[in-house]
Write a protein that holds these residues in place. Structure first.
Motif, short mmCIF file in Angstrom:
data_model
loop_
_atom_site.label_atom_id
_atom_site.label_comp_id
_atom_site.label_asym_id
_atom_site.label_seq_id
_atom_site.Cartn_x
_atom_site.Cartn_y
_atom_site.Cartn_z
N THR A 102 13.36 -82.34 28.90
CA THR A 102 12.67 -83.37 28.16
C THR A 102 12.76 -84.82 29.52
O THR A 102 13.78 -84.80 29.92
CB THR A 102 13.04 -83.95 26.71
N TYR A 130 4.68 -76.32 28.00
CA TYR A 130 5.18 -77.72 28.67
C TYR A 130 3.98 -78.57 28.01
O TYR A 130 2.71 -78.08 27.85
CB TYR A 130 5.05 -77.68 29.90
N THR A 170 13.89 -76.35 23.00
CA THR A 170 13.44 -77.21 24.13
C THR A 170 14.28 -77.34 25.32
O THR A 170 15.48 -77.53 25.16
CB THR A 170 13.37 -78.91 23.75
N GLN A 218 9.44 -75.90 26.61
CA GLN A 218 9.82 -75.18 25.67
C GLN A 218 10.10 -73.61 25.96
O GLN A 218 9.01 -73.12 26.80
CB GLN A 218 9.27 -75.07 24.29
N TYR A 264 8.11 -82.66 27.96
CA TYR A 264 9.07 -81.55 27.56
C TYR A 264 8.74 -80.24 27.79
O TYR A 264 7.45 -79.98 27.78
CB TYR A 264 9.72 -81.76 26.22
#
Length: 200
Positions: free
Chosen positions: A75, A96, A72, A66, A64
């Motif tokens: 994902t 990440y 986020t 951010q 994922y």
């Protein structure tokens, strides 16, 4: 972490490429996070491949990304490989993470590449030759990523073949031992039918 070029370089280069390659091991129940500091219009691509597991289990990982606010933005769950690209719409630290938290016993071996371009100039002022150089650089990066992917896949397939070969070998040995044991028992059993028992 990305480094911004000095103020003397913009008139020499319009785009500065960067590439980082890593190979890590992630313990079960753990995750590893990394970050890149991007400015607006900087580009970044992360590609990854799970190359093996040190104690069995599936070849998968959670991934994922951010944004600088901690939100986020991407994902991917339980995949053996993946790719993510972003063109930053704001400056800041993009994080990440590779997560093995869903596994309770298998350590995962992961290879990943981070590559991208730091934005320096406006595309409208790029000469045709410079644009061709940029296109060739992007194409070369794709070839390098494909080569890295093929290397990892070859490693995975080689490990699978060696594991299968080892199991076949030991199963053949076990079958041979069982066969000879049954033959010996049959010979002994048949001989007992033809033994002359002396009656006193």
């Amino acid at each position: 972490m990305l480094l911004r070029p000095s103020s003397l370089l913009p008139f020499l280069l319009l785009v500065l490429p960067f590439t980082l390659a890593h190979r890590i091991e992630i313990d079960p129940g753990q995750k590893d996070c990394f970050f890149e500091s991007l400015q607006p219009q900087d580009k970044m691509t992360v590609t990854y491949e799970v190359g093996g597991s040190t104690s069995g289990g599936h070849l998968d990982i959670d991934f994922y990304v951010q944004d600088p606010q901690g939100k986020t933005i991407y994902t991917q769950h339980k995949k053996p490989q993946g790719s993510f690209s972003i063109s930053a719409d704001r400056g800041g630290r993009f994080t990440y993470c590779f997560s093995n938290e869903m596994s309770t016993y298998a350590r995962k071996v992961l290879s990943f590449n981070v590559h991208g371009q730091l934005y320096i100039g406006d595309d409208e002022h790029i000469a045709p030759v410079e644009q061709e150089v940029r296109d060739l650089s992007a194409g070369l990066q794709l070839v390098k990523d494909e080569q890295a992917y093929l290397v990892v896949r070859e490693r995975v397939h080689r490990d699978t073949c060696e594991s299968t070969n080892s199991r076949v070998k030991w199963w053949a040995i076990a079958q041979t031992v069982i066969l000879f044991s049954l033959c010996a028992w049959n010979v002994h059993y048949l001989k007992s039918w033809f033994e002359v028992k002396r009656v006193l």
